[in-house]
Design a protein around this motif. Structure first.
Motif, PDB file in Angstrom:
ATOM      1  N   GLN A   1      27.422 -34.799 -84.993  1.00  0.00           N
ATOM      2  CA  GLN A   1      27.128 -36.233 -84.864  1.00  0.00           C
ATOM      3  C   GLN A   1      26.606 -36.805 -86.179  1.00  0.00           C
ATOM      4  O   GLN A   1      26.970 -37.918 -86.566  1.00  0.00           O
ATOM      5  CB  GLN A   1      26.101 -36.474 -83.752  1.00  0.00           C
ATOM      6  N   LEU A   2      25.761 -36.061 -86.868  1.00  0.00           N
ATOM      7  CA  LEU A   2      25.247 -36.526 -88.155  1.00  0.00           C
ATOM      8  C   LEU A   2      26.375 -36.697 -89.169  1.00  0.00           C
ATOM      9  O   LEU A   2      26.421 -37.683 -89.901  1.00  0.00           O
ATOM     10  CB  LEU A   2      24.214 -35.543 -88.714  1.00  0.00           C
ATOM     11  N   MET A   3      27.296 -35.746 -89.207  1.00  0.00           N
ATOM     12  CA  MET A   3      28.406 -35.835 -90.145  1.00  0.00           C
ATOM     13  C   MET A   3      29.311 -37.020 -89.806  1.00  0.00           C
ATOM     14  O   MET A   3      29.776 -37.729 -90.695  1.00  0.00           O
ATOM     15  CB  MET A   3      29.191 -34.517 -90.162  1.00  0.00           C
ATOM     16  N   LEU A   4      29.558 -37.250 -88.519  1.00  0.00           N
ATOM     17  CA  LEU A   4      30.392 -38.384 -88.111  1.00  0.00           C
ATOM     18  C   LEU A   4      29.734 -39.708 -88.490  1.00  0.00           C
ATOM     19  O   LEU A   4      30.404 -40.633 -88.939  1.00  0.00           O
ATOM     20  CB  LEU A   4      30.682 -38.326 -86.609  1.00  0.00           C
ATOM     21  N   LYS A   5      28.415 -39.814 -88.304  1.00  0.00           N
ATOM     22  CA  LYS A   5      27.696 -41.030 -88.691  1.00  0.00           C
ATOM     23  C   LYS A   5      27.801 -41.257 -90.193  1.00  0.00           C
ATOM     24  O   LYS A   5      27.991 -42.375 -90.654  1.00  0.00           O
ATOM     25  CB  LYS A   5      26.218 -40.944 -88.286  1.00  0.00           C
ATOM     26  N   PHE A   6      27.678 -40.176 -90.961  1.00  0.00           N
ATOM     27  CA  PHE A   6      27.756 -40.274 -92.417  1.00  0.00           C
ATOM     28  C   PHE A   6      29.138 -40.760 -92.841  1.00  0.00           C
ATOM     29  O   PHE A   6      29.276 -41.675 -93.650  1.00  0.00           O
ATOM     30  CB  PHE A   6      27.436 -38.918 -93.060  1.00  0.00           C
ATOM     31  N   VAL A   7      30.194 -40.159 -92.286  1.00  0.00           N
ATOM     32  CA  VAL A   7      31.564 -40.542 -92.623  1.00  0.00           C
ATOM     33  C   VAL A   7      31.808 -41.995 -92.222  1.00  0.00           C
ATOM     34  O   VAL A   7      32.401 -42.772 -92.965  1.00  0.00           O
ATOM     35  CB  VAL A   7      32.578 -39.594 -91.932  1.00  0.00           C
ATOM     36  N   ASP A   8      31.310 -42.384 -91.044  1.00  0.00           N
ATOM     37  CA  ASP A   8      31.478 -43.749 -90.559  1.00  0.00           C
ATOM     38  C   ASP A   8      30.772 -44.743 -91.487  1.00  0.00           C
ATOM     39  O   ASP A   8      31.313 -45.792 -91.824  1.00  0.00           O
ATOM     40  CB  ASP A   8      30.944 -43.868 -89.137  1.00  0.00           C
ATOM     41  N   SER A   9      29.558 -44.417 -91.917  1.00  0.00           N
ATOM     42  CA  SER A   9      28.815 -45.326 -92.804  1.00  0.00           C
ATOM     43  C   SER A   9      29.494 -45.423 -94.165  1.00  0.00           C
ATOM     44  O   SER A   9      29.499 -46.473 -94.782  1.00  0.00           O
ATOM     45  CB  SER A   9      27.362 -44.876 -92.950  1.00  0.00           C
ATOM     46  N   GLN A  10      30.098 -44.336 -94.636  1.00  0.00           N
ATOM     47  CA  GLN A  10      30.802 -44.359 -95.916  1.00  0.00           C
ATOM     48  C   GLN A  10      32.042 -45.248 -95.836  1.00  0.00           C
ATOM     49  O   GLN A  10      32.351 -45.989 -96.755  1.00  0.00           O
ATOM     50  CB  GLN A  10      31.209 -42.944 -96.340  1.00  0.00           C
ATOM     51  N   SER A  11      32.744 -45.176 -94.714  1.00  0.00           N
ATOM     52  CA  SER A  11      33.959 -45.993 -94.575  1.00  0.00           C
ATOM     53  C   SER A  11      33.608 -47.470 -94.438  1.00  0.00           C
ATOM     54  O   SER A  11      34.349 -48.333 -94.909  1.00  0.00           O
ATOM     55  CB  SER A  11      34.794 -45.510 -93.387  1.00  0.00           C
ATOM     56  N   GLN A  12      32.472 -47.775 -93.822  1.00  0.00           N
ATOM     57  CA  GLN A  12      32.055 -49.175 -93.682  1.00  0.00           C
ATOM     58  C   GLN A  12      31.621 -49.742 -95.040  1.00  0.00           C
ATOM     59  O   GLN A  12      31.812 -50.922 -95.314  1.00  0.00           O
ATOM     60  CB  GLN A  12      30.913 -49.310 -92.685  1.00  0.00           C
ATOM     61  N   ASP A  13      31.038 -48.934 -95.890  1.00  0.00           N
ATOM     62  CA  ASP A  13      30.595 -49.389 -97.206  1.00  0.00           C
ATOM     63  C   ASP A  13      31.779 -49.792 -98.092  1.00  0.00           C
ATOM     64  O   ASP A  13      31.662 -50.668 -98.935  1.00  0.00           O
ATOM     65  CB  ASP A  13      29.798 -48.279 -97.927  1.00  0.00           C
ATOM     66  N   LYS A  14      32.941 -49.151 -97.894  1.00  0.00           N
ATOM     67  CA  LYS A  14      34.107 -49.406 -98.738  1.00  0.00           C
ATOM     68  C   LYS A  14      34.880 -50.653 -98.319  1.00  0.00           C
ATOM     69  O   LYS A  14      35.700 -51.143 -99.070  1.00  0.00           O
ATOM     70  CB  LYS A  14      35.019 -48.186 -98.745  1.00  0.00           C
TER      71      LYS A  14
END
Length: 157
Positions: free
Chosen positions: A142-155
């Motif tokens: 779940q932590l990794m998915l949140k991180f990936v999701d936040s990275q994609s939103q930043d771009k």
């Protein structure tokens, strides 16, 4: 005749050496298991977690990173839908009433353990009390998915 008697003496020496090894091994096992037997010494406190993933009976309870006890029982509370973990704490360790219990992970592939963080209350937890401040297990996925999701939103523009 002397050869036969010498052989009998060697067998007896081997028997005594084997018995000594067994006694030493039994003493080591008893020492290593000290405090690990359920119901021996100490007192119990309860902590209700929203998620106890990786925690079961026998899971280590640590204070300042040092193993001080074990989880003696884990049950689902049907009223709260929380998992009640019963922690066995040695008699010599008094925990302040506002202490916290957190489920931690031993690295990426390691098992879980419960970390106790003592509070500053002048009152101590009594046997049977509940630790109110808890943090359940955190899923690494779940932590990794949140991180990936936040990275994609930043771009996104």
């Amino acid at each position: 005749m002397a050869v036969a008697g010498g052989h009998h003496g060697e067998a007896r020496a081997e028997l005594w050496a084997g018995a000594l090894v067994l006694v030493v091994a039994a003493a080591f096992l008893a020492w290593a298991a000290q405090g690990d037997w359920p119901g021996t010494g100490g007192y119990h406190v309860t902590a209700s977690f929203p998620d106890v993933d990786g925690v079961s009976v026998g899971t280590e309870v640590r204070l300042a990173g040092v193993k001080i006890g074990r989880v003696s029982d884990v049950q689902l509370n049907p009223q709260t839908y929380m998992a009640d973990a019963v922690l066995q704490i040695p008699d010599g360790i008094l925990l302040p009433a506002d202490s916290a219990a957190l489920i931690q992970s031993d690295g990426l592939l390691g098992g879980a353990y419960i970390q106790l963080q003592p509070g500053g209350s002048p009152d101590n937890l009594a046997p049977g009390d509940e630790i109110e401040d808890v943090q359940g297990a955190v899923s690494l996925l779940q932590l990794m998915l949140k991180f990936v999701d936040s990275q994609s939103q930043d771009k996104e523009p």
